[in-house]
Design a protein around this motif. Structure first.
Motif, PDB file in Angstrom:
ATOM      1  N   GLU A  27     -28.235 -61.157 -74.223  1.00  0.00           N
ATOM      2  CA  GLU A  27     -28.376 -62.499 -73.502  1.00  0.00           C
ATOM      3  C   GLU A  27     -27.080 -63.469 -73.931  1.00  0.00           C
ATOM      4  N   ILE A  65     -24.029 -65.038 -71.455  1.00  0.00           N
ATOM      5  CA  ILE A  65     -23.810 -66.644 -71.313  1.00  0.00           C
ATOM      6  C   ILE A  65     -22.311 -66.919 -71.818  1.00  0.00           C
ATOM      7  N   ILE A  78     -19.968 -66.183 -68.619  1.00  0.00           N
ATOM      8  CA  ILE A  78     -20.389 -67.154 -67.796  1.00  0.00           C
ATOM      9  C   ILE A  78     -19.478 -68.429 -68.131  1.00  0.00           C
ATOM     10  N   GLU A  79     -19.602 -68.717 -69.288  1.00  0.00           N
ATOM     11  CA  GLU A  79     -18.860 -70.227 -69.864  1.00  0.00           C
ATOM     12  C   GLU A  79     -17.287 -69.571 -69.961  1.00  0.00           C
ATOM     13  N   LEU A  93     -24.973 -61.829 -61.086  1.00  0.00           N
ATOM     14  CA  LEU A  93     -25.217 -61.286 -62.092  1.00  0.00           C
ATOM     15  C   LEU A  93     -25.956 -60.070 -62.089  1.00  0.00           C
ATOM     16  N   TYR A 117     -31.583 -65.755 -66.179  1.00  0.00           N
ATOM     17  CA  TYR A 117     -31.294 -66.597 -64.989  1.00  0.00           C
ATOM     18  C   TYR A 117     -31.598 -68.125 -65.258  1.00  0.00           C
ATOM     19  N   ALA A 160     -28.779 -69.554 -67.807  1.00  0.00           N
ATOM     20  CA  ALA A 160     -27.302 -69.524 -67.086  1.00  0.00           C
ATOM     21  C   ALA A 160     -27.555 -70.669 -66.055  1.00  0.00           C
ATOM     22  N   LEU A 163     -26.532 -74.182 -67.722  1.00  0.00           N
ATOM     23  CA  LEU A 163     -25.337 -74.413 -68.109  1.00  0.00           C
ATOM     24  C   LEU A 163     -24.534 -75.626 -67.458  1.00  0.00           C
ATOM     25  N   ILE A 210     -25.929 -69.688 -59.055  1.00  0.00           N
ATOM     26  CA  ILE A 210     -25.763 -68.356 -59.539  1.00  0.00           C
ATOM     27  C   ILE A 210     -26.493 -67.333 -58.517  1.00  0.00           C
TER      28      ILE A 210
END
Length: 814
Positions: free
Chosen positions: A443, A447, A450-451, A467, A513, A516, A519, A525
């Motif tokens: 996980e 993440i 994504i960042e 995703l 999900y 994310a 964030l 997403i």
């Protein structure tokens, strides 16, 4: 999540990728981009490359592009890696651009098979290539892996060639080639590579690279899993079994020569014909006969008949010459290959190519051990630039103009969270390449990516496009125990039903999900990967989370068909699973106050599909209000199970026998020939007037004239409007222009009324017209009236506020 039943945390009996001692060139550190020219090498301070990678794709330094992953993995091991992308294959000059590799060539055709990339399912040449700047076609040769290997050998003949990629994976043994309609040799033979790495090859590649760097001859590297190579003979200590002992296919009976007499036929078999010889054999004394005791197959594995250890057993498949001339033997070889795909129990395979002094064996070791979660995190955490190489930029330094690479544009803001697929769909090549065991990232790793997209990708708008992975909802799913996983021989975990040993807990995916979405800077997403809806319905909470937060108006799923015959040959669930998912989808969409639509995908002309099956599918489409603008026709990719069915006419999901015991189960209806494939596609596009003449003829031949009429219960109308024979594809470059035959069509009074938007009932009746129809003579073929029906891709329902707009291109009634 309970760790003991999470497939992501199973221990893997393999050396970790990060445990190797780095090569000495590690001191140079990572490059911003892997170099594609000598000038870039000079900037990095390199005098040479240790490894040069050759690929048929443009170089995009992104973890969704296989060559970027391989390059960065080798770089992290300390090697200096250069890339030659889409070289001019007409000579070896382009392959000398980076100089002679110190260790080896790494060759691949690219992310896609070069033949599938180049040709449509109807063997027509495509005019585009999503992996090339500007979407330009023709930048790679047919059978690119073979051509590139030959040019590498020509450039520097003493440098070993390591072949990989999906094109090599799908051709590791003798395989049916749809484009030439014949069985071709293993790509190891045709490319003359030194070693082939199949599947996701990070583990094998790292080991091979370090052993070559240690000056071990490449021909001595024969014990690495996931590799294939030449051998003259089996090594000592191996037990060789004929593949027929694993899956009996029966003896090959010789054809009787019709020009031989009875006695000549008997003589050819070492016997005599007493009737013609005039001798009384009954009176002759019986000759002595030797009694042979054969092992009882039922006692195999017990006592003295115990099978040899699997890790030292090699199965000999029928030779290339045999499978080339005998489709039944080909089906048998393909079936055995798919039985030996579980890394926990797979045995090595060997197949002879050539005869006499030229005979050589292509040896294939068992599949590679899957990566652990820690190794997946390491691979995806390498320093990718996440952009195309700067050499592809336009005059403004941008990759969004004329040099845009469509494949990169599609995945630039997507995140790959897992690998593998245990669905086992027979038409799909994912399991042949990535395997059936799911390999998931942690996980935190997901993440973090994504960042990185949020902070580093130029022009990021706050939307993550996907995703997912090969399947959207198989993250951390798998067998309940490593012992059961290692012993399993099933080709699918979800067909004919979901295995009782498969856990279907979607909680880890739901957690990702939700985390994310929270964030900062992330607005939306979306889930763009294919959804396995028969698994999703096992977790209504997941369906609710998906539908209410991660669907952008339309969700694409793939039931592929509605009829049991083709679905069983595809190893897909029945249409009832789709109906259950549809109920949940609509329920949760309504709860969220959203108008959202399911867009189902279907395949035409798949092995096992009858004309009646396609007719029933067309009836289902009309009943449920779907119009398919893009038709997906079965494409026989090398080594797929469905391709073996297509070539042999046998069902390789059951035991292959030369003499069938149940013809209905063991034989397969094959859709061959352009006419019948066009008919199956026409049923999917039942709404296109261009297809109506063909469908009328077919329905009459099938005894279903009751489906021809002008009512809502009919499939095809009785009249024929003016059409030009054009076809509008979702990919504009693949559309076909009209032939201008409309002027030769016979148009009835009712047809004229139809094209002018006035006809909807028998002559002599009248009723108010609810909405105007588009004149099909001038509208794009297959384009429905706005808002009337759902379609795939281009014919989607209009956005809010356009319901009342007049369709563009329509004429007023005269």
């Amino acid at each position: 999540m309970n760790a003991p039943i999470d497939v992501s945390f199973f221990q893997r009996a393999a050396k970790p990728l990060t445990s190797y001692r780095p090569y000495w060139a590690k001191r140079f550190g990572p490059a911003p981009f892997l170099p594609m020219s000598r000038a870039e090498m000079d900037q990095l301070g390199w005098d040479s490359c240790d490894i040069v990678l050759v690929t048929g794709d443009a170089y995009v330094d992104h973890p969704s592009f296989g060559m970027a992953v391989i390059g960065r993995v080798l770089e992290a091991q300390g090697f200096r890696v250069g890339i030659i992308a889409q070289p001019d294959w007409q000579s070896a000059d382009a392959f000398k651009a980076l100089g002679k590799p110190n260790l080896f060539w790494g060759v691949t055709a690219g992310n896609m098979d070069s033949m599938i990339n180049r040709y449509t399912a109807d063997r027509k040449i495509r005019s585009d290539d999503a992996y090339t700047p500007g979407d330009v076609g023709g930048k790679r040769p047919d059978r690119a892996a073979i051509v590139y290997s030959q040019r590498c050998r020509e450039a520097y003949k003493d440098v070993p060639i390591v072949l990989g990629g999906i094109e090599g994976s799908l051709r590791r043994i003798a395989h049916y080639d749809y484009w030439s309609d014949k069985v071709r040799r293993s790509i190891v033979v045709d490319s003359k590579c030194d070693i082939l790495l199949y599947g996701n090859a990070e583990r094998a590649l790292v080991e091979v690279a370090h052993r070559i760097a240690a000056r071990e001859p490449v021909e001595k590297i024969t014990d690495v899993r996931g590799t294939s190579f030449f051998r003259r003979e089996s090594e000592e200590g191996w037990f060789e079994l004929d593949s027929s002992e694993v899956d009996e296919i029966g003896v090959v009976e010789a054809h009787i020569n019709p020009y031989q007499t009875t006695s000549e036929q008997a003589e050819a078999q070492g016997q005599t014909c007493s009737k013609e010889d005039g001798t009384d054999q009954a009176a002759a004394p019986a000759a002595e006969q030797t009694i042979q005791f054969m092992p009882n197959p039922a006692l195999r594995g017990k006592g003295r008949n115990r099978m040899p250890p699997r890790d030292r057993t090699v199965l000999r498949l029928p030779s290339y010459e045999d499978v080339k001339s005998d489709p039944i033997l080909y089906a048998h070889a393909n079936r055995v290959l798919h039985l030996e795909t579980n890394p926990g129990n797979a045995r090595a395979l060997v197949q002879a190519h050539g005869e006499g002094v030229t005979a050589r064996d292509v040896w294939m070791n068992p599949p590679p051990i899957p990566l652990t979660t820690a190794e997946m995190d390491w691979v995806f955490g390498l320093p990718y630039a996440r952009n195309p190489h700067p050499s592809y930029a336009d005059e403004n330094g941008s990759h969004d103009g004329v040099t845009k690479i469509p494949a990169w544009e599609m995945i630039r803001t997507s995140v790959n969270i897992m690998r593998g697929c245990f669905g086992g769909c027979t038409f799909c090549s994912i399991t042949e390449h990535e395997g059936r065991i799911i390999q998931s990232r942690s996980e935190d790793s997901i993440i973090q990516e994504i960042e990185d997209i949020r902070d580093k990708v130029k022009g990021f708008t706050g939307t993550i496009s996907d995703l997912g992975g090969p399947t959207a909802n198989m993250y951390r799913l798998g067998c309940k125990s490593p012992e059961i996983e290692a012993a399993c021989r099933k080709p699918s975990c979800v067909f004919p039903g979901i295995c009782q040993n498969l856990h279907t807990n979607h909680d880890p995916l739901i957690k990702i999900y939700r985390r994310a979405r929270k964030l900062p800077g992330i607005k939306k997403i979306l889930i763009g990967s294919g959804l396995r809806y028969d698994l999703a319905v096992k977790s209504p909470e997941y369906v609710k989370e998906l539908v209410q937060h991660h669907v952008g108006g339309y969700l694409k799923i793939a039931p592929e068909h509605t009829e049991a015959g083709p679905l069983n040959k595809m190893m897909k669930p029945g249409i009832g699973s789709y109906d259950r998912f549809k109920q949940l989808f609509e329920k949760f969409s309504e709860e969220a106050g959203k108008k959202q639509y399911l867009i189902p995908y279907f395949i035409a002309a798949h092995p096992g599909t009858s004309d009646e099956d396609m007719m029933n599918l067309a009836i289902w489409l009309k009943k449920n209000g779907f119009r398919a603008d893009q038709v997906q026709t079965f494409y026989p990719s090398p080594m797929a199970t469905a391709t073996a069915m297509y070539h042999s006419g046998r069902n390789t999901l059951t035991k292959v026998r030369r003499e069938m015991r149940d013809a209905e189960e063991e034989s397969v209806d094959i859709v061959r020939g352009e006419k019948r494939r066009r008919l199956h596609k026409a049923f999917l596009r039942y709404h296109d007037p261009n297809n109506w003449p063909m469908l009328r003829e077919a329905l009459k031949a099938m005894g279903r004239s009751d489906l021809i009429g002008n009512g809502k219960q009919h499939l095809i109308p009785t009249f024929q409007p003016l059409v030009d024979g054009a076809y509008q594809s979702a990919r504009k470059k693949n559309s076909t222009q009209g032939t201008g035959v409309g002027s030769r069509s016979v148009v009835s009074q009712q047809a004229k009324a139809y094209v002018m938007g006035k006809a909807a009932k028998p002559l002599g009746a009248s009723r108010p017209q609810k909405e105007k129809e588009v004149d099909v003579r001038f509208a794009k073929p297959g384009q429905p009236a706005p808002g009337r029906m759902l379609t795939q891709h281009t014919g989607l329902p209009p956005r809010a506020g356009v319901m009342g707009k007049k369709p563009s291109g329509a004429r007023k009634p005269r």
